[in-house]
Design an enzyme around this catalytic site. Sequence first.
Site, PDB file in Angstrom:
ATOM      1  N   SER A 101       0.874  -1.179   0.000  1.00 21.55           N
ATOM      2  CA  SER A 101       0.000   0.000   0.000  1.00 21.55           C
ATOM      3  C   SER A 101       0.904   1.219   0.000  1.00 21.55           C
ATOM      4  O   SER A 101       1.439   1.598   1.040  1.00 21.55           O
ATOM      5  CB  SER A 101      -0.921   0.001   1.224  1.00 21.55           C
ATOM      6  OG  SER A 101      -1.860  -1.026   1.144  1.00 21.55           O
ATOM      7  N   LYS A 176      -6.743   1.758  -3.962  1.00 16.60           N
ATOM      8  CA  LYS A 176      -6.680   1.040  -2.686  1.00 16.60           C
ATOM      9  C   LYS A 176      -6.876   1.991  -1.513  1.00 16.60           C
ATOM     10  O   LYS A 176      -7.646   1.723  -0.584  1.00 16.60           O
ATOM     11  CB  LYS A 176      -5.336   0.327  -2.570  1.00 16.60           C
ATOM     12  CG  LYS A 176      -4.943  -0.139  -1.166  1.00 16.60           C
ATOM     13  CD  LYS A 176      -5.822  -1.263  -0.652  1.00 16.60           C
ATOM     14  CE  LYS A 176      -5.424  -1.656   0.775  1.00 16.60           C
ATOM     15  NZ  LYS A 176      -4.078  -2.216   0.862  1.00 16.60           N
ATOM     16  N   LYS A 245      -2.096   4.886   7.638  1.00 15.62           N
ATOM     17  CA  LYS A 245      -1.222   5.240   6.519  1.00 15.62           C
ATOM     18  C   LYS A 245      -2.032   5.359   5.238  1.00 15.62           C
ATOM     19  O   LYS A 245      -1.886   6.327   4.474  1.00 15.62           O
ATOM     20  CB  LYS A 245      -0.143   4.179   6.362  1.00 15.62           C
ATOM     21  CG  LYS A 245       0.799   4.441   5.191  1.00 15.62           C
ATOM     22  CD  LYS A 245       1.511   3.185   4.763  1.00 15.62           C
ATOM     23  CE  LYS A 245       0.535   2.175   4.185  1.00 15.62           C
ATOM     24  NZ  LYS A 245       1.186   0.959   3.680  1.00 15.62           N
TER      25      LYS A 245
END
Length: 316
Positions: A101, A176, A245
Amino acid sequence: MHAIQTGASLFVGLGNMGRPMAARYAPGRELFVFDMDPAARATASENTGATALAGLDSIPNHVSTVLLMLPNSRTVETVLRGQSGLFARLQPGSMIIDMSSSEPGSTAALAEEAAEAGIAYVDAPVSGGVTGAITGDLAITVGGTPEAFSAALPHLQSMGTNIVHVGKAGTGHAAKALNNLLSATTLAAAAESLCAAASAGIQPETMVEVINGSTGRSQATEVKDPRHILTGKFDSGFAMDLMLKDLRIARKIFTDNSLEAPVVLAAESAAQTAGEHLEAASPDHTELVKHYERVNGLLLRGPRAAHQPTKPVAQP
């Protein structure tokens, strides 16, 4: 661009997600694995039959596909760049599949550097948690050229069932992050609704049943609440730090494009606040609900049948 070659594969990053993903990927392939943790390398090698590498400087010349499952863009950049990085060690015609990610801007820059070295690059981050990694049912969003996506697809199909090419390099990571922002928003909204229900005298389990039979249902109420939250287990396998994050990456997409998003960005702010007050060393992302319990003086989980409000706790 050189024609994409077929040969041995290297899987880098053997954490909670990487280990089961490597296990799904390994059958029928010559596979090498690497992680900074020697124990993780040994476990992955034992479970998959792959060859563990002591360092990336020992990557065999016939490795033509590298899959990365790393915690963030800085780690990916370190692995790829520099004299000892994979960009300098892979042969032209190789392919890198970054399933981490990461930040879309960093990914786009890395894809350009890869192209200069004759290496195909796709970003293919995943959703579905540890359970999806174990069963091979991950959702995978892929960014890259159509040619690179076609070459990467056979490598991804053993790990995911919903694989979507969303655009150029970097867009997979953008998709994502935005998905996880929406996931966090529904998780937060469900927690707020359950607190209100408990205050009105409705047991959280009953309210979840109502929601899941109605139009308000979401993955948060169908999976996270009954399995991980109301049980008090908080064991989804996706860490709060990793979710935060992703939310910061998503926020940057909105701010960089001067977009108004009061609902999802309020949820992102609530998640950041919750993360600051959780006491566990590495809390699960479902522990977001503890923030709402704390500020509302409620308990939504555990053995108490009535779920009566406790003395309200002042908000920070």
